[in-house]
Design a protein around this motif. Structure first.
Motif, short mmCIF file in Angstrom:
data_model
loop_
_atom_site.label_atom_id
_atom_site.label_comp_id
_atom_site.label_asym_id
_atom_site.label_seq_id
_atom_site.Cartn_x
_atom_site.Cartn_y
_atom_site.Cartn_z
N UNK A 187 5.97 -0.89 -8.93
CA UNK A 187 6.29 -1.42 -10.25
C UNK A 187 5.05 -1.79 -11.05
N UNK A 188 3.89 -1.73 -10.40
CA UNK A 188 2.63 -2.12 -11.05
C UNK A 188 1.46 -1.60 -10.21
N UNK A 189 0.29 -1.66 -10.79
CA UNK A 189 -0.91 -1.20 -10.08
C UNK A 189 -1.32 -2.21 -9.02
N UNK A 190 -1.95 -1.69 -7.94
CA UNK A 190 -2.45 -2.59 -6.92
C UNK A 190 -3.62 -1.93 -6.19
N UNK A 191 -4.51 -2.77 -5.67
CA UNK A 191 -5.65 -2.33 -4.87
C UNK A 191 -5.62 -3.11 -3.56
N UNK A 192 -5.78 -2.41 -2.44
CA UNK A 192 -5.79 -3.05 -1.13
C UNK A 192 -7.23 -3.16 -0.67
N UNK A 193 -7.61 -4.34 -0.20
CA UNK A 193 -8.96 -4.60 0.28
C UNK A 193 -8.94 -4.93 1.77
N UNK A 194 -9.25 -3.93 2.59
CA UNK A 194 -9.41 -4.11 4.04
C UNK A 194 -8.27 -4.87 4.70
N UNK A 195 -7.09 -4.73 4.21
CA UNK A 195 -5.90 -5.40 4.74
C UNK A 195 -6.05 -6.93 4.80
N UNK A 196 -7.01 -7.45 4.01
CA UNK A 196 -7.21 -8.90 3.92
C UNK A 196 -6.65 -9.46 2.62
N UNK A 252 1.07 -9.00 -17.56
CA UNK A 252 0.54 -10.23 -18.14
C UNK A 252 -0.45 -10.99 -17.26
N UNK A 253 -0.65 -10.56 -16.03
CA UNK A 253 -1.52 -11.33 -15.13
C UNK A 253 -2.02 -10.48 -13.98
N UNK A 254 -2.96 -11.04 -13.26
CA UNK A 254 -3.47 -10.42 -12.03
C UNK A 254 -3.33 -11.45 -10.92
N UNK A 255 -2.84 -11.00 -9.77
CA UNK A 255 -2.68 -11.89 -8.62
C UNK A 255 -3.44 -11.31 -7.44
N UNK A 290 2.32 -0.93 3.50
CA UNK A 290 3.48 -0.07 3.78
C UNK A 290 3.84 0.78 2.56
N UNK A 291 3.84 0.16 1.38
CA UNK A 291 4.12 0.91 0.15
C UNK A 291 3.10 2.03 -0.04
N UNK A 292 1.83 1.71 0.16
CA UNK A 292 0.79 2.73 0.00
C UNK A 292 0.99 3.87 1.00
N UNK A 293 1.30 3.54 2.23
CA UNK A 293 1.51 4.58 3.24
C UNK A 293 2.67 5.49 2.88
N UNK A 294 3.73 4.93 2.32
CA UNK A 294 4.87 5.75 1.88
C UNK A 294 4.48 6.65 0.71
N UNK A 295 3.71 6.12 -0.23
CA UNK A 295 3.25 6.94 -1.36
C UNK A 295 2.31 8.04 -0.88
N UNK A 296 1.47 7.73 0.09
CA UNK A 296 0.53 8.72 0.63
C UNK A 296 1.28 9.89 1.27
N UNK A 297 2.41 9.62 1.90
CA UNK A 297 3.22 10.68 2.50
C UNK A 297 3.79 11.62 1.44
N UNK A 298 4.01 11.11 0.24
CA UNK A 298 4.59 11.90 -0.84
C UNK A 298 3.53 12.70 -1.62
N UNK A 299 2.28 12.31 -1.48
CA UNK A 299 1.20 12.87 -2.29
C UNK A 299 0.69 14.19 -1.72
#
Length: 102
Positions: free
Chosen positions: A34-43, A51-54, A67-76
């Motif tokens: 539903x929005x952009x995200x960046x994963x940093x070393x699983x930390x 409206x914000x960044x968390x 898990x979401x990234x892994x599912x998207x990677x399977x589709x790519x």
């Protein structure tokens, strides 16, 4: 937009340390971020919304995005197939709009 897509295609073609994946519009998907995200070393995850960044750091929160990234990677698609999709998209942006004035 065409220039940006062509830059992505160049990066995808190079390979190396950067992996570019494309989920084609025609691919049926069962997950959708539903929005952009960046994963940093699983930390931690940096989540960008309208409206914000968390920055969630809880194990369960990070695991959900991993898990979401892994599912998207399977589709790519990657490599030459990704480059082909990007080049086609760049070409579509360069085509004059149908019905436009000359």
């Amino acid at each position: 937009m065409a220039e940006r897509i062509e830059q992505d295609a160049t990066i995808a073609a190079r390979g190396g340390g950067t992996k570019v994946g494309i989920v084609p519009w025609t691919t049926p998907v069962h997950v959708f971020p539903g929005h952009a995200f960046d994963i940093y070393d699983e930390d931690a995850v940096v989540v960008a919304t309208e409206t914000a960044t968390a920055t969630p750091t809880g194990a369960a929160d990070v695991a959900a995005y991993v898990e979401l990234f892994e599912e998207l990677e399977k589709l790519a698609c990657f490599g030459d197939e990704a480059v082909e999709h990007l080049e086609r998209l760049a070409g579509e942006y360069r085509e004059p709009a149908e019905g436009g004035s000359s």
